[in-house]
Design an enzyme around this catalytic site. Sequence first.
Site, short mmCIF file in Angstrom:
data_model
loop_
_atom_site.label_atom_id
_atom_site.label_comp_id
_atom_site.label_asym_id
_atom_site.label_seq_id
_atom_site.Cartn_x
_atom_site.Cartn_y
_atom_site.Cartn_z
N GLY A 36 -8.35 1.13 13.01
CA GLY A 36 -7.09 1.71 13.46
C GLY A 36 -6.18 2.05 12.29
O GLY A 36 -6.57 1.97 11.12
N LEU A 37 -4.94 2.44 12.63
CA LEU A 37 -3.96 2.80 11.61
C LEU A 37 -3.30 1.51 11.11
O LEU A 37 -2.18 1.19 11.47
CB LEU A 37 -2.95 3.77 12.21
CG LEU A 37 -2.02 4.58 11.30
CD1 LEU A 37 -2.77 5.24 10.16
CD2 LEU A 37 -1.25 5.61 12.10
N HIS A 38 -4.03 0.77 10.26
CA HIS A 38 -3.53 -0.54 9.81
C HIS A 38 -2.71 -0.37 8.54
O HIS A 38 -2.34 0.74 8.17
CB HIS A 38 -4.70 -1.52 9.64
CG HIS A 38 -5.74 -1.08 8.65
ND1 HIS A 38 -5.85 -1.64 7.40
CD2 HIS A 38 -6.69 -0.12 8.72
CE1 HIS A 38 -6.85 -1.05 6.75
NE2 HIS A 38 -7.37 -0.13 7.53
N ALA A 39 -2.42 -1.50 7.87
CA ALA A 39 -1.45 -1.47 6.78
C ALA A 39 -1.78 -0.49 5.65
O ALA A 39 -0.91 0.22 5.16
CB ALA A 39 -1.26 -2.88 6.22
N ALA A 42 -1.44 3.15 6.66
CA ALA A 42 -0.01 3.39 6.96
C ALA A 42 0.76 3.59 5.66
O ALA A 42 1.64 4.45 5.55
CB ALA A 42 0.58 2.21 7.75
#
Lengths: 117, 158
Positions: A36-39, A42
């Site tokens: 997913g769009l993790h740290a 991001a």
Amino acid sequence: MNPVVTRENEARLIEIRDSMSEQVVSREVVVGMSQGLHARPADQLAREARKWQSRIELLSDSQRVDGKSILDVLTLAAEAGTRLVVEATGPDAREALEAIGSLFDRNFNEQERNDGR
Amino acid sequence: MKFSDFVATDAIRSHVDAHTKDGVIREMAQSLVDAGSIAAGDLESIVKAIMKREDLGSTGIGRGVAVPHTKHPSVNRLVGTVAVSHDGVDFESLDGEPVQLFFLLVSPPDRPGDHLRALENISRQLRDEAFCRQLKSAKGPMDIQHLLEEADSHGVAS
């Protein structure tokens, strides 16, 4: 009959001119990373967005967030497969949108890939 | 996801002693061992994995906050803790500022969604500057616990 430029008309013309210099462009992207769009992505996203003068926003089904803020981007909690819309507004909107879009297209250069790829 | 879903209350630290990145991570992981959230035998491996993640890019996300984390097969649910350093620690943050507020997360490898939802909750709450400030000036672990509970009850976190 000559068209009369009234005060009201003039105001409208100025408004149209302003909106033309303020380009708004958008496209859909898909979160392709299995995590997913993790740290990390991001951070990459916010970093890229801050390079541009235009306002960059990300839209999910329920939210509209500032793409230049890592905190904002993380509040999307966008899992793998999530569809988002990236919207850029400003003088360099097209270039900005292309740069951000390509980050998604390249899965933010994450090493691991999803099944079937 | 709420703080109470993943923060091990007994592992909260309001005054970390360490002054280095490695030291803070170790101290927080040790506090999770002491609280019974992770096994003592997994400590080294977890600390190493978190440091390896930091090598890929600091989790110091700005505003004096860092979210060191890793996936680890030894846990079967997301566990985490909160710590405050009053002096601040150089964490090679994205904005270059020292970090005072730490959220450490250890998640099972097959649950990326939980990790994302924990990050979501943390980042959503941290947009509130008053909340950040109050956490950083907490006098004891109980203060932190109360602030987290308050955030949980006000939040619309799912």
